[in-house]
Design an enzyme around this catalytic site. Structure first.
Site, mmCIF file in Angstrom:
data_model
loop_
_atom_site.group_PDB
_atom_site.id
_atom_site.type_symbol
_atom_site.label_atom_id
_atom_site.label_comp_id
_atom_site.label_asym_id
_atom_site.label_seq_id
_atom_site.Cartn_x
_atom_site.Cartn_y
_atom_site.Cartn_z
ATOM 1 N N LYS A 130 12.238 -18.052 35.255
ATOM 2 C CA LYS A 130 12.630 -19.353 34.503
ATOM 3 C C LYS A 130 13.645 -18.987 33.382
ATOM 4 C CE LYS A 130 12.902 -23.644 35.498
ATOM 5 N NZ LYS A 130 12.908 -24.532 36.778
ATOM 6 N N ASP A 170 18.404 -26.671 36.349
ATOM 7 C CA ASP A 170 16.995 -27.360 35.989
ATOM 8 C C ASP A 170 17.653 -28.803 35.479
ATOM 9 O OD1 ASP A 170 13.987 -27.191 36.409
ATOM 10 O OD2 ASP A 170 14.341 -27.535 34.521
HETATM 11 P P1 NDP Z 1 18.214 -33.776 35.523
HETATM 12 O O1 NDP Z 1 18.511 -33.221 34.291
HETATM 13 O O2 NDP Z 1 19.014 -33.874 36.574
HETATM 14 O O3 NDP Z 1 17.577 -35.198 35.223
HETATM 15 C C1 NDP Z 1 16.371 -35.272 34.379
HETATM 16 C C2 NDP Z 1 15.933 -36.562 34.425
HETATM 17 O O4 NDP Z 1 14.543 -36.755 33.716
HETATM 18 C C3 NDP Z 1 16.671 -37.656 33.819
HETATM 19 O O5 NDP Z 1 16.895 -38.666 34.042
HETATM 20 C C4 NDP Z 1 16.302 -37.557 32.213
HETATM 21 O O6 NDP Z 1 16.582 -38.522 31.388
HETATM 22 C C5 NDP Z 1 14.765 -37.633 32.333
HETATM 23 N N1 NDP Z 1 14.030 -36.752 31.458
HETATM 24 C C6 NDP Z 1 14.221 -35.531 31.182
HETATM 25 N N2 NDP Z 1 13.257 -35.090 29.922
HETATM 26 C C7 NDP Z 1 13.030 -36.350 29.759
HETATM 27 C C8 NDP Z 1 11.877 -36.642 28.786
HETATM 28 N N3 NDP Z 1 11.237 -35.643 27.941
HETATM 29 N N4 NDP Z 1 11.386 -38.028 28.876
HETATM 30 C C9 NDP Z 1 11.943 -38.869 29.625
HETATM 31 N N5 NDP Z 1 12.623 -38.782 30.755
HETATM 32 C C10 NDP Z 1 13.142 -37.424 30.941
HETATM 33 O O7 NDP Z 1 16.807 -32.920 35.940
HETATM 34 P P2 NDP Z 1 16.226 -32.548 37.533
HETATM 35 O O8 NDP Z 1 16.302 -33.862 38.238
HETATM 36 O O9 NDP Z 1 17.115 -31.146 38.117
HETATM 37 O O10 NDP Z 1 14.823 -32.065 37.139
HETATM 38 C C11 NDP Z 1 13.826 -33.081 36.997
HETATM 39 C C12 NDP Z 1 12.325 -32.192 37.043
HETATM 40 O O11 NDP Z 1 12.445 -31.675 38.355
HETATM 41 C C13 NDP Z 1 12.104 -31.131 36.090
HETATM 42 O O12 NDP Z 1 10.729 -31.354 36.008
HETATM 43 C C14 NDP Z 1 12.410 -29.866 36.859
HETATM 44 O O13 NDP Z 1 11.986 -28.660 36.183
HETATM 45 C C15 NDP Z 1 12.040 -30.400 38.218
HETATM 46 N N6 NDP Z 1 12.660 -29.689 39.342
HETATM 47 C C16 NDP Z 1 14.057 -29.626 39.614
HETATM 48 C C17 NDP Z 1 14.822 -28.952 40.609
HETATM 49 C C18 NDP Z 1 16.229 -29.120 40.915
HETATM 50 O O14 NDP Z 1 16.335 -28.490 42.035
HETATM 51 N N7 NDP Z 1 16.863 -29.519 40.225
HETATM 52 C C19 NDP Z 1 13.745 -28.084 41.523
HETATM 53 C C20 NDP Z 1 12.239 -28.371 41.261
HETATM 54 C C21 NDP Z 1 11.845 -28.976 40.310
HETATM 55 P P3 NDP Z 1 17.784 -38.272 29.966
HETATM 56 O O15 NDP Z 1 19.164 -38.317 31.078
HETATM 57 O O16 NDP Z 1 17.609 -39.664 29.343
HETATM 58 O O17 NDP Z 1 17.235 -37.064 29.522
#
Ligand code: NDP
Length: 450
Positions: A130, A170
């Site tokens: 990571k 991510d």
């Molecule tokens: P994105 O950046 O596309 O979206 C993240 C979302 O979560 C946004 O809506 C963001 O809101 C919200 N968010 C992030 N941090 C916080 C926080 N501290 N408090 C509240 N809301 C928060 O990321 P992903 O969708 O790619 O990833 C989401 C999760 O899935 C993570 O845990 C990641 O590790 C996991 N994941 C992702 C994969 C992938 O293929 N993308 C694969 C496997 C796991 P805002 O815009 O307001 O920050």
């Protein structure tokens, strides 16, 4: 503490905490795994003699570097960046990059550690890694994001390669960032290889990669329901986040006949009592993928929806909860509230979204609890398929990739059942941890003292 397993867990954890002070997220992720795998380790002398657990919790290496870049008005900025190459016993390092101001070494170590088990569960030859940076893409111009990505890759390229380490996206790293990173890698290496996944379709990306984590999470939930002769169809679903994982989890859940009533971002959550639909989701995709807007705008547009500022969605009574935002976003109290409101299943789209005691509550309650390592492995699985397509220099159809994704999620579910089902019931946490652990541990044993 009379139980020898509990005693061994505590002894191991006290050493780990001593060696890695102040890395709370990493401690949490390791403790969850060690609680599951300690009986297997105590049962096999070869694992103890080879110090498998000690070695598996020590990253192969961590690269830390400074990324200097220039703002649009000519000022210099410096961010810290990392790549945690955790374990390559079963394949080249593979795992995403996170750009978010909250990123620390502890967070990246927890994510890299979990990635080792997740990648093992997919059945594909991928090690775990990571990376990330405390850079915040929010509020930056396109050119600032490009300059940051280029500067970051100028260092990262030394540690990347299609047979060495293949980063992906991510939080904060989507198609735009991957494209800039890939462009710089290609320029520095003078080579066009599948060194990053999540690439644009025009230059080696796979169909269904962006949908894969969210779709895979819902497929995993459907497998859990099938195991008890039920289905997600007709169930109410709350989802947190409105990023890549959340949007496509919502899309697949709606397609399978579920009613999605919440989405969120760091500003709060929307509750849509009528349920979202594909048209409303198209609005969210445009809002988040195109305009980089806020989820509150959903409630401005659709009169049936309410916006709850500064809150998370776990107080809404639902059958299924899909946390898809970030780590530790379900507290113990919120886990209890979900249970009190009759939740039947929790599928973790995000990594480690439930605090450890909350996860214990779900397991003890005997609900269908799909932990992240298993439930969100669809993203990295399709990344693995993207690498295969790049190596063979061909592109599979959407249907072909979807079929493989569904098969992989079904196989992961079966592996969880193989290692997690006892006469007391099904424990997906133990199933995924032990199922992921054995393959990596046996490969490390076979490699000898390396
Ligand atoms: P994105 O950046 O596309 O979206 C993240 C979302 O979560 C946004 O809506 C963001 O809101 C919200 N968010 C992030 N941090 C916080 C926080 N501290 N408090 C509240 N809301 C928060 O990321 P992903 O969708 O790619 O990833 C989401 C999760 O899935 C993570 O845990 C990641 O590790 C996991 N994941 C992702 C994969 C992938 O293929 N993308 C694969 C496997 C796991 P805002 O815009 O307001 O920050």
């Amino acid at each position: 503490m009379s139980n020898p397993t509990d005693k061994a867990v505590e002894e191991f954890m006290s050493g780990l905490i001593h060696r890695n002070p102040a890395e709370e997220e990493f401690h949490q992720a390791v403790r969850e795994v060690v609680q599951s795998v300690m009986p297997v380790v105590l049962d096999k002398k070869a694992y103890q003699d080879a110090q498998i657990l000690e070695r598996m919790t020590e990253p192969d290496r961590i690269v830390i570097f400074r990324v200097t870049w220039e703002t649009d008005d000519g000022q210099l900025r410096a961010n810290r960046a990392w790549r945690v190459q955790f374990n390559n016993a079963i394949g080249p390092y593979k795992g995403g990059l996170r750009f978010h101001p909250s990123v620390t070494q502890s967070i990246l170590k927890f994510l890299g550690f979990e990635q080792v088990f997740k990648n093992s569960l997919t059945g594909l030859p991928m090690g775990g890694a990571k990376g990330g940076s405390n850079f915040n893409p929010k509020g930056k111009s396109e050119r600032e994001v490009m300059r940051f990505c280029q500067s970051r890759m100028t260092e990262l390229h030394r540690h990347s390669g299609k047979d060495t380490d293949i980063p992906a996206g991510d939080i904060g790293v989507g198609a735009r960032e991957i494209s800039y990173l890939f462009g710089q890698f290609k320029r520095l290496e003078n080579g066009f290889t599948g060194v990053l996944t999540g690439k644009g379709l025009e230059f080696g990306g796979s169909l269904l990669r962006k949908e894969a984590t969210g779709y895979g999470c819902v497929y995993f939930c459907e497998n859990m329901f099938k195991h008890i002769d039920d289905s997600i169809e007709g169930k109410s679903v709350s989802i947190s986040g409105s990023g890549n994982v959340a949007i496509y989890a919502a899309e697949k859940a709606i397609e399978l006949g579920a009613k999605v009533v919440t989405l969120s971002d760091s500003g709060g959550f929307i509750y849509d009592q009528d349920g979202s639909d594909q048209d409303k989701l198209a609005f969210v995709k445009d809002l988040k993928e195109g305009k980089r807007g806020r989820i509150s705008e959903y409630a401005d547009k659709y009169s049936g929806a309410e916006f709850h500022a500064g809150q998370r969605p776990w107080g809404v009574p639902v059958d299924v909860a899909l946390p898809c935002a970030t780590q530790n976003e379900i507290s113990v109290d919120e886990a209890q509230t979900l249970l009190d409101n009759g939740v039947k299943a929790v599928g973790e789209g995000a990594n480690m979204p439930t605090v450890l005691d909350g996860a214990h509550l779900f397991t003890d309650a005997g609900i269908l609890y799909g932990p992240a390592k298993a439930a969100n492995a669809g993203g990295v699985a399709v990344s693995g398929l993207e690498q295969s397509q790049n190596s063979a220099r061909l592109s599979w159809s959407r249907e072909e990739v979807d079929e493989r994704l569904q098969d992989i999620m079904k196989n992961i579910h079966e592996r969880c059942v193989e290692f997690g089902e006892t006469k007391d019931g099904m424990n997906y946490v133990n199933g995924s941890n032990v199922g992921g652990f054995i393959k990596v541990a046996d490969a490390m044993l076979a490699h000898g003292a390396v």
